[in-house]
Design a protein around this motif. Structure first.
Motif, mmCIF file in Angstrom:
data_model
loop_
_atom_site.group_PDB
_atom_site.id
_atom_site.type_symbol
_atom_site.label_atom_id
_atom_site.label_comp_id
_atom_site.label_asym_id
_atom_site.label_seq_id
_atom_site.Cartn_x
_atom_site.Cartn_y
_atom_site.Cartn_z
ATOM 1 N N HIS A 190 40.579 20.312 32.323
ATOM 2 C CA HIS A 190 41.795 21.113 32.228
ATOM 3 C C HIS A 190 41.798 22.255 33.243
ATOM 4 O O HIS A 190 42.852 22.854 33.485
ATOM 5 C CB HIS A 190 41.923 21.674 30.812
ATOM 6 C CG HIS A 190 41.975 20.618 29.751
ATOM 7 N ND1 HIS A 190 43.143 19.992 29.385
ATOM 8 C CD2 HIS A 190 40.980 20.055 29.005
ATOM 9 C CE1 HIS A 190 42.881 19.084 28.442
ATOM 10 N NE2 HIS A 190 41.579 19.108 28.199
ATOM 11 N N TRP A 191 40.643 22.582 33.797
ATOM 12 C CA TRP A 191 40.527 23.657 34.787
ATOM 13 C C TRP A 191 39.637 23.160 35.928
ATOM 14 O O TRP A 191 38.508 23.637 36.094
ATOM 15 C CB TRP A 191 39.916 24.904 34.139
ATOM 16 C CG TRP A 191 40.547 25.240 32.812
ATOM 17 C CD1 TRP A 191 41.818 25.659 32.586
ATOM 18 C CD2 TRP A 191 39.909 25.175 31.511
ATOM 19 N NE1 TRP A 191 42.027 25.867 31.248
ATOM 20 C CE2 TRP A 191 40.870 25.578 30.559
ATOM 21 C CE3 TRP A 191 38.633 24.829 31.077
ATOM 22 C CZ2 TRP A 191 40.585 25.629 29.195
ATOM 23 C CZ3 TRP A 191 38.350 24.882 29.722
ATOM 24 C CH2 TRP A 191 39.320 25.278 28.795
ATOM 25 N N PRO A 192 40.098 22.200 36.722
ATOM 26 C CA PRO A 192 39.227 21.558 37.723
ATOM 27 C C PRO A 192 38.690 22.548 38.746
ATOM 28 O O PRO A 192 39.441 23.202 39.470
ATOM 29 C CB PRO A 192 40.140 20.510 38.371
ATOM 30 C CG PRO A 192 41.528 20.966 38.069
ATOM 31 C CD PRO A 192 41.475 21.673 36.759
ATOM 32 N N MET A 193 37.371 22.639 38.805
ATOM 33 C CA MET A 193 36.722 23.579 39.708
ATOM 34 C C MET A 193 36.648 23.072 41.148
ATOM 35 O O MET A 193 36.471 23.861 42.075
ATOM 36 C CB MET A 193 35.309 23.885 39.205
ATOM 37 C CG MET A 193 35.282 24.729 37.946
ATOM 38 S SD MET A 193 35.905 26.398 38.296
ATOM 39 C CE MET A 193 35.773 27.156 36.686
ATOM 40 N N ASP A 194 36.761 21.768 41.346
ATOM 41 C CA ASP A 194 36.712 21.254 42.717
ATOM 42 C C ASP A 194 38.048 21.414 43.433
ATOM 43 O O ASP A 194 38.160 21.081 44.612
ATOM 44 C CB ASP A 194 36.268 19.786 42.738
ATOM 45 C CG ASP A 194 37.083 18.907 41.813
ATOM 46 O OD1 ASP A 194 38.011 19.424 41.159
ATOM 47 O OD2 ASP A 194 36.793 17.701 41.726
ATOM 48 N N ASP A 195 39.068 21.929 42.742
ATOM 49 C CA ASP A 195 40.367 22.185 43.346
ATOM 50 C C ASP A 195 40.497 23.650 43.743
ATOM 51 O O ASP A 195 41.585 24.171 43.902
ATOM 52 C CB ASP A 195 41.477 21.795 42.366
ATOM 53 C CG ASP A 195 42.862 21.839 43.003
ATOM 54 O OD1 ASP A 195 42.956 21.520 44.198
ATOM 55 O OD2 ASP A 195 43.824 22.217 42.322
ATOM 56 N N ARG A 196 39.348 24.338 43.865
ATOM 57 C CA ARG A 196 39.370 25.762 44.170
ATOM 58 C C ARG A 196 38.378 26.075 45.280
ATOM 59 O O ARG A 196 37.546 25.252 45.637
ATOM 60 C CB ARG A 196 39.033 26.566 42.913
ATOM 61 C CG ARG A 196 39.908 26.215 41.730
ATOM 62 C CD ARG A 196 39.656 27.131 40.566
ATOM 63 N NE ARG A 196 40.450 26.727 39.414
ATOM 64 C CZ ARG A 196 40.577 27.466 38.314
ATOM 65 N NH1 ARG A 196 39.948 28.610 38.225
ATOM 66 N NH2 ARG A 196 41.315 27.049 37.314
ATOM 67 N N TYR A 197 38.495 27.271 45.804
ATOM 68 C CA TYR A 197 37.572 27.683 46.857
ATOM 69 C C TYR A 197 37.134 29.121 46.580
ATOM 70 O O TYR A 197 37.734 29.853 45.797
ATOM 71 C CB TYR A 197 38.230 27.582 48.236
ATOM 72 C CG TYR A 197 39.338 28.582 48.466
ATOM 73 C CD1 TYR A 197 39.063 29.805 49.092
ATOM 74 C CD2 TYR A 197 40.639 28.325 48.052
ATOM 75 C CE1 TYR A 197 40.064 30.725 49.286
ATOM 76 C CE2 TYR A 197 41.639 29.242 48.250
ATOM 77 C CZ TYR A 197 41.357 30.452 48.873
ATOM 78 O OH TYR A 197 42.351 31.376 49.060
ATOM 79 N N VAL A 198 36.085 29.551 47.259
ATOM 80 C CA VAL A 198 35.553 30.895 47.085
ATOM 81 C C VAL A 198 36.427 31.879 47.840
ATOM 82 O O VAL A 198 36.601 31.775 49.049
ATOM 83 C CB VAL A 198 34.104 30.966 47.589
ATOM 84 C CG1 VAL A 198 33.625 32.411 47.592
ATOM 85 C CG2 VAL A 198 33.194 30.115 46.723
ATOM 86 N N ALA A 199 36.962 32.862 47.129
ATOM 87 C CA ALA A 199 37.817 33.871 47.754
ATOM 88 C C ALA A 199 37.099 35.200 47.921
ATOM 89 O O ALA A 199 37.477 36.007 48.767
ATOM 90 C CB ALA A 199 39.072 34.085 46.896
ATOM 91 N N LEU A 200 36.074 35.444 47.141
ATOM 92 C CA LEU A 200 35.358 36.712 47.195
ATOM 93 C C LEU A 200 33.939 36.489 46.710
ATOM 94 O O LEU A 200 33.725 35.758 45.738
ATOM 95 C CB LEU A 200 36.054 37.754 46.303
ATOM 96 C CG LEU A 200 35.324 39.083 46.108
ATOM 97 C CD1 LEU A 200 35.329 39.873 47.412
ATOM 98 C CD2 LEU A 200 35.963 39.895 44.985
ATOM 99 N N HIS A 201 32.975 37.067 47.394
ATOM 100 C CA HIS A 201 31.573 36.943 46.977
ATOM 101 C C HIS A 201 30.978 38.337 46.932
ATOM 102 O O HIS A 201 30.961 39.051 47.925
ATOM 103 C CB HIS A 201 30.797 36.073 47.970
ATOM 104 C CG HIS A 201 29.392 35.818 47.574
ATOM 105 N ND1 HIS A 201 28.931 34.577 47.203
ATOM 106 C CD2 HIS A 201 28.331 36.655 47.464
ATOM 107 C CE1 HIS A 201 27.649 34.660 46.889
ATOM 108 N NE2 HIS A 201 27.261 35.913 47.056
ATOM 109 N N THR A 202 30.487 38.735 45.781
ATOM 110 C CA THR A 202 29.861 40.040 45.612
ATOM 111 C C THR A 202 28.450 39.848 45.110
ATOM 112 O O THR A 202 28.195 38.997 44.271
ATOM 113 C CB THR A 202 30.641 40.893 44.587
ATOM 114 O OG1 THR A 202 32.007 40.924 44.952
ATOM 115 C CG2 THR A 202 30.093 42.291 44.515
ATOM 116 N N GLU A 203 27.540 40.621 45.633
ATOM 117 C CA GLU A 203 26.144 40.526 45.200
ATOM 118 C C GLU A 203 25.571 41.929 45.106
ATOM 119 O O GLU A 203 25.776 42.758 46.001
ATOM 120 C CB GLU A 203 25.338 39.688 46.191
ATOM 121 C CG GLU A 203 23.882 39.497 45.776
ATOM 122 C CD GLU A 203 23.193 38.416 46.597
ATOM 123 O OE1 GLU A 203 23.912 37.650 47.274
ATOM 124 O OE2 GLU A 203 21.964 38.347 46.564
#
Length: 465
Positions: A209-222
């Motif tokens: 219901h929330w496919p993760m492979d249809d998304r991309y990384v928009a922000l990375h914080t560490e």
């Protein structure tokens, strides 16, 4: 300001784990929404697993940390990176967990493989922590210059004539198990690991219901957190702390109404509603007040409409326009609520739309006992002063990874965008990394312990809290 809890102690006649907060349950709130949330949100799977104390030494004892490094991390599937981190043949990504280091590469055949990040000759690291990208057609040792093909086979050895005893078939790289799901790349350092699906349990089915492979990384914080990795991780497994840690949220977060589910030894979940006042508040709260606390103009709330429903309606329009996708069929719960899936040992997936991070809280490299957690808000890095007599954790690096918010495949501002390189953590602290995914549904593509670690009672040298 202190607040008296209006609820009396649990009825001793109830069986353990049966007590519930007075007021509507999370399922009652969903029913009142009336907009048909997906079946996973209607599922309930609670189990009482005990209320015994957890030894405090698990959070500071160097021997326990060493046992984790020896018995836990090499024997469990771990998410190392996203597929978009290594999109082209020759791309690589280094994943470090404590003293273990793994090199993930995409081969000439486009297959993703993982190798121990160490030259089989003298153990020299091929690439340092945090390395990624940089297309290379071979894996090269920076010491003697030996190189291997992207499939791990030996490619070149300087002065090959002087090593007649070396057989190419016996001098390949140490490959470890590597699988993918939902755009995530997982690795396992064990000799004969079970399939990744064994550890994911219900996650693939629920996340249809929330496919993760249809998304991309928009922000990375560490970031580095001064905490044991388990302490950082456990903060994301419950809403009990909202009352004291996030009191500003009491008008908009149904914290004590949270639903907790345990789907198996590796996956659990908690959900609490947003746009509904906390049961801790001593008096009823007007809908206009809730609407204002959600950042809206209270005068704009239509008569007879709940703040929760109207806030969700406005967000559908605002985020749908921003990302060029139709959110009219997305339920109120998916738009607003804190839906947190925990994947053992330390990953959290939040499939909601308003703030959809993916969190990772592993111990940082450098041999420390601290946690690395997906980038969370800055406030997540705070910690309470230690109890008197509380021993400091062993020195080392714990990391907090807030994996970038995962957004639809098309970025309306600049198209596909790689996250910024994560900052290196300082020894002795927990470092965090986060990958957040945002809206789904865009039509524009561009032998380890188990998960049942939710603490039932906290202890410290001064007594029980």
């Amino acid at each position: 300001m202190s607040r008296r809890d209006p609820a009396p102690p649990r009825d001793p006649a109830l069986p353990p784990g049966a007590a519930r907060c007075p007021g509507p349950s999370y399922q009652d709130i969903l029913a009142a929404d009336g907009d048909d949330p997906p079946p996973p949100l209607r599922e309930q799977r609670y189990a009482f697993l005990g209320d015994g104390d957890i030894p405090f030494a698990r959070y500071h004892d160097p021997a326990f940390y060493e046992a984790e490094m020896e018995r836990l991390w090499p024997n469990v599937w771990q998410w190392a990176c996203r597929e978009e981190h290594i999109p082209a043949p020759g791309d690589r990504h280094v994943y470090d967990i404590g003293r273990h280091s793994v090199l993930v590469v995409r081969g000439e055949d486009s297959r993703i493989r993982a190798f121990i990040n160490s030259c089989p000759h003298r153990g020299m690291k091929f690439a340092r922590e945090g390395s990624r990208g940089g297309v290379r057609r071979a894996i090269r040792c920076p010491f003697h210059g030996m190189s291997w093909n992207l499939d791990g086979s030996l490619r070149e050895m300087p002065c090959r004539w002087d090593f007649p005893h070396v057989r190419e078939a016996d001098f390949g790289l140490d490959e470890i198990a590597c699988e993918t799901w939902g755009g995530f790349v997982f690795i396992h350092m064990g000799a004969a690991p079970p399939p990744l699906a064994h550890q994911l349990e219900v996650i693939p089915e629920h996340f249809r219901h929330w496919p993760m492979d249809d998304r991309y990384v928009a922000l990375h914080t560490e970031k580095v957190l001064p905490a044991n990795w388990k302490m950082a991780m456990e903060a994301f497994l419950e809403a009990w702390h909202v009352l004291a840690t996030h009191p500003q949220a009491l008008y908009t977060a149904a914290d004590a109404n949270a639903q907790y589910d345990i789907f198996g030894p590796h996956v659990s979940r908690f959900i609490h509603a947003i746009g509904v006042p906390s049961p801790h508040l001593p008096r009823p709260v007007r809908e206009e007040t809730v609407f204002a606390r959600l950042g809206r103009d209270p005068a704009a709330l239509p008569p007879g409409t709940s703040a929760r429903a109207e806030h969700a309606r406005l967000l559908r329009a605002e985020l749908g326009a921003a990302f060029g996708t139709d959110l009219s069929g997305v339920s109120t719960a998916e738009m607003l609520d804190s839906i947190e899936y925990f994947l053992f040992p330390e990953r959290l997936l939040l499939p909601r739309h308003q703030y959809p991070p993916v969190l990772s809280l592993p111990p940082a490299g450098g041999g420390g006992d601290l946690a690395r957690d997906p980038a969370a808000p800055a406030s997540a890095g705070r910690r309470r002063a230690p109890c008197p007599g509380h021993p400091d954790p062993p020195r080392g690096g714990g990391q907090l990874h807030h994996h970038p918010r995962l957004c639809p495949r098309r970025d309306p501002r600049s198209g596909h965008r790689e996250p910024a390189a994560p900052a290196r953590g300082r020894p002795g602290l927990a470092q965090g990394r986060a990958d957040a995914r945002e809206l789904p549904g865009s039509a524009h593509p561009p032998a380890a312990p188990d998960a049942r670690t939710i603490p039932r009672r906290l202890t410290c040298p001064r007594g029980r809290a």
